[in-house]
Scaffold this active site. Structure first.
Site, short mmCIF file in Angstrom:
data_model
loop_
_atom_site.label_atom_id
_atom_site.label_comp_id
_atom_site.label_asym_id
_atom_site.label_seq_id
_atom_site.Cartn_x
_atom_site.Cartn_y
_atom_site.Cartn_z
N ASP A 211 0.83 -1.21 0.00
CA ASP A 211 0.00 0.00 0.00
C ASP A 211 0.86 1.25 0.00
O ASP A 211 2.03 1.25 0.40
CB ASP A 211 -0.97 0.00 1.18
CG ASP A 211 -0.27 -0.01 2.54
OD1 ASP A 211 0.70 -0.77 2.68
OD2 ASP A 211 -0.71 0.73 3.45
N GLU B 24 0.02 -1.36 5.63
CA GLU B 24 1.10 -0.96 6.53
C GLU B 24 0.98 0.51 6.90
O GLU B 24 1.24 0.90 8.04
CB GLU B 24 2.45 -1.23 5.85
CG GLU B 24 3.67 -1.00 6.75
CD GLU B 24 4.20 0.43 6.75
OE1 GLU B 24 5.05 0.75 7.60
OE2 GLU B 24 3.75 1.26 5.90
#
Length: 382
Positions: free
Chosen positions: A72, A134
């Protein structure tokens, strides 16, 4: 099409902002690995809109090396980009695009190594671990680590490829993010003493947070390996009130603790909660029994403090070509891997100076350096 630069171009084109699904990128990596007859395991979130990926190359019955990265990226909303954020742009030896530094550049280098891994006589396995979410609290990797706990052989090392300019990092701070909801009693502002002003009492709590933070700056709490060398506390979001002539009944603020690895950040939350219960809430309830102060956790992850004399540290020194071990101010998934019993270091291409900013970039020189580091790793386990 197996070069790190070409793979990065493909990875950047996937909009994997944390609020979006990462499955299109995960599907690409799964198919890419399948092209080399490398099977992989997907660990989905509850809604199956996102997934972690885990693949093993080499003898699975031996302790090996995990090459770990998150898929991400942070949003580009409102940032003044001069290039398309989800297209790779090259200019003067730099590759621009969201995630190039943080941290699709590293993932591209890992994938570019796959053909060599497939054909190498590996004595130890290499694991590829890709996670989701994350950037919003290291959320996705937790289910991946839970799945790995069931395996009989644990990895001997995890290399988190966050951007460190390929300098080996053995430590970072942990984080605890909290929310505080203050509920008072509304009334007309002309009769303010008859109400319980939630904003004013929230301000008292924020002031106490500041005092706790200043106490943490005392020299006896310092760890000179970090910058700043102490745990920090800050309030980042506050909202409350409806109109100036109404005593506000509700106020909410979010705060965070960035804690040294040796410091438990929950101690700060406990100190603030004790102050709220003993000093603030009794005065609020003297006016209205319905007054309340509620704390809730938003996210948390542990710090990382790998021993400089450990096998993990010696290995990353060999691979990176440097024994100048450092620390970073930002957090990673490294503390979670370490807590799961997998010795962890942080080392990847690019700089966090470019991460999260408009016109984020990684240099071709850094990508080539990461390719070389991974080749040295490969040679050491053949």
């Amino acid at each position: 099409m197996n070069s790190s630069r070409d793979l990065l171009e493909t990875l950047v084109a996937f909009d994997t902002t944390s609020r979006e699904s990462n499955l299109h990128l995960i599907d690409f990596v799964r198919d890419y690995l399948a092209g080399f007859d490398v099977p992989c395991e997907l660990v989905y979130n509850a809604s199956r809109s996102k997934a972690n990926l885990f693949a093993t190359l080499g003898p699975a019955d031996q302790p090996g090396i995990v090459l770990s990265g998150h898929t991400d990226v942070v949003p580009v909303d409102g940032q003044p980009w001069t290039v398309p954020p989800f297209e790779l742009s090259e200019r003067e030896g730099k590759l621009y695009g969201r995630g190039t530094a943080d941290m699709k550049g590293y993932i591209a280098c890992v994938l570019a190594l796959v053909p060599a891994l497939v054909h190498a006589p590996l004595r130890r396995p290499v694991h590829i671990a890709l996670s989701y979410d994350e950037e919003v609290g290291c959320l996705g990797v937790r289910s991946l680590l839970k799945a790995l706990e069931q395996r009989p052989v644990k990895p001997m090392l995890c290399i988190i490829g966050e951007p460190t300019e390929l300098k080996p990092v053995l430590g970072h701070k942990g984080k605890l993010a909290m929310r505080c909801d203050v509920h008072g009693q509304a009334c007309h502002s002309a009769y303010a003493p008859l109400g319980v002003n939630a904003i004013e009492y929230a301000a008292e709590l924020i002031g106490e947070l500041g005092r706790i933070g200043r106490r943490l700056q005392a020299p006896e709490h310092h760890d000179k390996r970090f910058d700043p060398p102490f745990s920090t506390v800050q309030t980042g979001v506050i909202c409350g009130g409806k109109a100036l002539n109404i005593v506000p009944a509700d106020c909410r603020f979010d705060f965070e603790i960035r804690a040294l690895p040796s410091h438990d950040p929950s101690e700060v939350a406990q100190q603030l909660q004790a102050y709220a219960e003993q000093q603030v809430l009794p005065r609020m309830r003297a006016v209205s029994e319905q007054s309340a102060i509620h704390f809730s956790e938003l996210s948390t992850y542990p710090g990382l403090a790998t021993d400089a004399h450990s096998e993990a540290a010696q290995l990353i020194a060999e691979f990176s070509g440097s024994r100048a071990f450092g620390t970073v101010a930002f957090g990673t998934e490294g503390g979670l891997f370490d807590a799961a019993g997998i010795p962890t270091v942080v080392c990847g291409p690019g700089s966090m100076e470019q991460g999260h900013k408009p016109d984020e970039f990684v240099s071709l020189e850094q990508l080539e350096g990461c390719d070389a580091m991974l080749r040295r790793m490969l040679e050491s386990i053949c």
